[in-house]
Motif scaffolding. Structure first.
Motif, short mmCIF file in Angstrom:
data_model
loop_
_atom_site.label_atom_id
_atom_site.label_comp_id
_atom_site.label_asym_id
_atom_site.label_seq_id
_atom_site.Cartn_x
_atom_site.Cartn_y
_atom_site.Cartn_z
N SER A 149 24.65 28.55 -7.85
CA SER A 149 26.00 29.07 -7.61
C SER A 149 26.95 28.64 -8.71
CB SER A 149 26.52 28.54 -6.26
OG SER A 149 27.86 28.92 -6.08
N THR A 150 27.92 29.48 -8.98
CA THR A 150 28.98 29.09 -9.91
C THR A 150 30.30 28.92 -9.17
OG1 THR A 150 29.35 31.43 -10.40
CG2 THR A 150 27.95 30.20 -11.93
N ASN A 203 36.72 24.13 -4.14
CA ASN A 203 37.69 25.15 -3.77
C ASN A 203 36.96 26.46 -3.49
OD1 ASN A 203 40.09 26.49 -3.32
ND2 ASN A 203 40.46 26.87 -5.51
N LEU A 204 36.23 26.47 -2.38
CA LEU A 204 35.38 27.62 -2.07
C LEU A 204 36.19 28.82 -1.60
CD1 LEU A 204 32.57 25.65 -0.22
CD2 LEU A 204 32.34 26.83 -2.42
N PRO A 205 35.87 30.01 -2.13
CA PRO A 205 36.56 31.21 -1.65
C PRO A 205 36.14 31.53 -0.21
CG PRO A 205 34.76 31.81 -3.12
CD PRO A 205 34.85 30.31 -3.15
N ARG A 206 37.12 31.86 0.60
CA ARG A 206 36.83 32.12 2.03
C ARG A 206 37.17 33.57 2.37
NH1 ARG A 206 34.13 27.69 4.46
NH2 ARG A 206 34.81 25.86 3.32
N ARG A 207 36.41 34.11 3.31
CA ARG A 207 36.76 35.43 3.85
C ARG A 207 37.75 35.23 5.00
NH1 ARG A 207 30.71 37.56 4.87
NH2 ARG A 207 31.19 36.31 6.69
N ASP A 208 38.19 36.34 5.55
CA ASP A 208 39.17 36.26 6.64
C ASP A 208 38.63 35.48 7.83
OD1 ASP A 208 40.87 37.67 5.10
OD2 ASP A 208 40.46 39.62 6.04
N PHE A 223 30.49 34.71 -0.41
CA PHE A 223 29.47 34.70 -1.47
C PHE A 223 29.51 35.95 -2.34
CE2 PHE A 223 27.63 31.50 1.40
CZ PHE A 223 27.40 30.49 0.49
N ALA A 224 30.25 36.97 -1.88
CA ALA A 224 30.40 38.16 -2.72
C ALA A 224 31.09 37.80 -4.03
CB ALA A 224 31.21 39.22 -1.98
#
Length: 466
Positions: A180-181, A186-191, A197-198
């Motif tokens: 993973s990059t 600071n992980l991107p989160r969905r709603d 992971f997209a």
RNA sequence: UCCCCGAUAGCUCAAUUGGUAGAGCGAGCGGCUGUUAACCGCUAGGUCGUAGGUUCGAGUCCUACUCGGGGAGCCA
């Protein structure tokens, strides 16, 4: 003067003037004839070092030669002559000894000329290759790999480079290393709060491969006979002398073939490689027999000379049941065989490599071909005395309906296998293959007890130095 | 990850019932020898894995952690 590798120098006719380059293994001084020193020099091209005789009249004799220590790098010009002493047939009468690299502090040189434990040498893996044992392991490992490629090439198998990074959780076997990059801090989160992971590098979750098999099947169904030979990764927290987090695996795959063809291929391959090893690396193998495992050569001879014994899982279980042994883990049809069970079969009952076939479906992977009994699959393991499983393989399920049934049964995500299933929809054929763990095989061939000592720089839990 | 064992000189190990460290190998110097696992003599070299604790006193006893080994599980 021509630079000659020590392997060639030791085989050459005396009388030539040559140059050799290598590292000092030992220095022995004598006061005879006005002083002379014996330098044992190795360059890794063969097991034996060559003896250099450096006389006191060399210009740098007192200033440099008599201060050489184990590990110093030198270039030596001289005449190859028959040795006056015992222990070697030829030696070099030096006309010049040039010091290329000194050992700055002999007191703390990690690979000094004394006995070291393998555990200690593992901590100085960058220098352990200069020792007898690890030099021999490196050459044997190379010879095994070369023999494997030669075996396949001679039989029109094509070498396929399958990917190291994969987005499919392959066979659901084993823990995988995530690739993973994403910024872990600071992980991107969905709603819904889940990690998005997209937005990762490949647009989906990805991992290091645990096997090239699924990919190589695609090439098998186009080139007929193929193999992969590359690194594989398992994130399992295994702390044993038989497991690595990063190891190399050979995976042949053959089309228009069944389990019997597969077993025969495995047997032929192992026999061929053992034979090449004994003829090509007699010097190193003699060392392993003398110092590491007095039975290695006998064991390799047995591989070459005797046909492997084949036994079904069901019969193997029966053998265990009638053995009268009091196993720690109970023997029962349907359960995987434990180490102690495999040990009994290969080391006590049959005393030779064993090909165990037709395992219960519930303990094997989804892609293995269902047998007519509906209870077992066309799987095979090759078990070796002392090591355990060195090969695991199977005939693959080539019938789409059966494959789908297994995928559903095991609750695997069918969509992810769309291309693998396509292979069953467009010109499917019976095919089979197996995986051979390179390091386990090197262990078997050398008698080295710990798998971390047959790979240059071992990766294992909490071990990634070097 | 679980069970067991271990960590003292560059390396391999020793140190009795707790009383502030020894050997072999390696290394340095010297002697001897066409030497080769050489041999003989001398010398140097240690915050006893880390952090706490018990004790007048801990290498030694207790706790935690780290690392290593053997076995097991998972597998190749």
């Amino acid at each position: 003067m021509a630079w000659v590798k020590i392997a060639d120098a030791l085989r050459a006719e005396p009388g030539r003037d040559i140059t050799i380059k290598g590292w000092i293994r030992t220095r022995r001084d004598s006061k005879a004839d006005g002083g002379l020193s014996f330098l044992s020099v190795h360059d890794g091209t063969c097991f034996d070092p060559i003896q250099v005789v450096a006389r006191g009249d060399l210009t740098n004799y007192d200033s440099e030669i008599t201060t050489l220590t184990t590990g110093c790098a030198v270039e030596v010009d001289g005449r190859l002559v028959e040795s006056q002493g015992k222990g070697q047939s030829v030696e070099i009468q030096a006309s010049a000894v040039r010091i290329v690299g000194w050992v700055e502090n002999p007191e703390t040189y990690p690979a000094s000329q004394k006995r070291h434990t393998f555990e200690y040498l593992r901590e100085v893996a960058h220098l352990r290759t200069r020792t007898n044992t690890f030099g021999a392991v490196a050459r044997v490992r190379h010879t095994i790999c070369a023999a494997i490629h030669r075996f396949f090439d001679e039989r029109t198998f094509y070498y396929v480079h399958t990917p190291i990074i994969t987005a499919s959780d392959a066979e659901g076997a084993g823990q995988m290393f995530r690739v993973s990059t994403l910024d872990l801090l600071n992980l991107p989160r969905r709603d819904d709060g889940q990690i998005d992971f997209a937005r990762d590098f490949f647009g989906k979750q990805s991992y290091l491969t645990v096997s090239g098999q699924l990919n190589v099947e695609s090439f098998c169904l186009a080139l007929s006979r193929v193999y992969t030979f590359g690194p594989t990764f398992r994130a399992e927290n295994s702390n044993t002398s038989r497991h690595l987090s990063e190891f190399w695996m050979i995976e042949p795959e053959i089309a228009f073939a069944d389990l019997a063809d597969n077993a025969q291929l495995a047997e032929d391959l192992l026999k061929h490689v053992c034979d090449d090893l004994l003829t090509g690396r007699g010097d190193d193998m003699a060392f392993f027999e003398l110092r590491i495992d007095k039975n290695v050569i006998t064991r390799l001879r047995a591989i070459i000379d005797k046909p492997f014994r084949r036994i079904t899982y069901t019969d193997a279980i029966a053998e265990l049941e009638k053995s009268g042994k009091n196993f720690e883990f109970p023997v029962s049809w349907g359960a995987d065989m434990q180490s102690e069970h495999e040990r009994y079969l290969t080391e006590e009952r049959f005393k030779q490599p064993l090909i165990v076939t037709d395992y219960p479906k519930d303990i094997k992977a989804f892609y293995m071909r269902m047998n007519d009994d509906g209870k077992t699959v066309a799987a095979m393991d090759v078990l070796a005395p002392g090591i355990g499983e060195i090969i695991g393989g199977s005939q693959r399920e080539e019938r789409l309906d059966r494959l789908d049934a297994r995928i559903d049964e095991m609750g695997l995500p069918k969509e992810q296998y769309w291309w693998y299933r396509d292979l069953r929809r467009y010109g499917t054929v019976p095919h089979a293959g197996f995986g051979l763990g390179l390091e386990r095989f090197v262990q078997f061939c050398t008698g080295m007890a710990n798998i971390r000592d047959v790979i240059p720089f071992p990766r294992a839990p909490r071990q990634a130095e070097f």
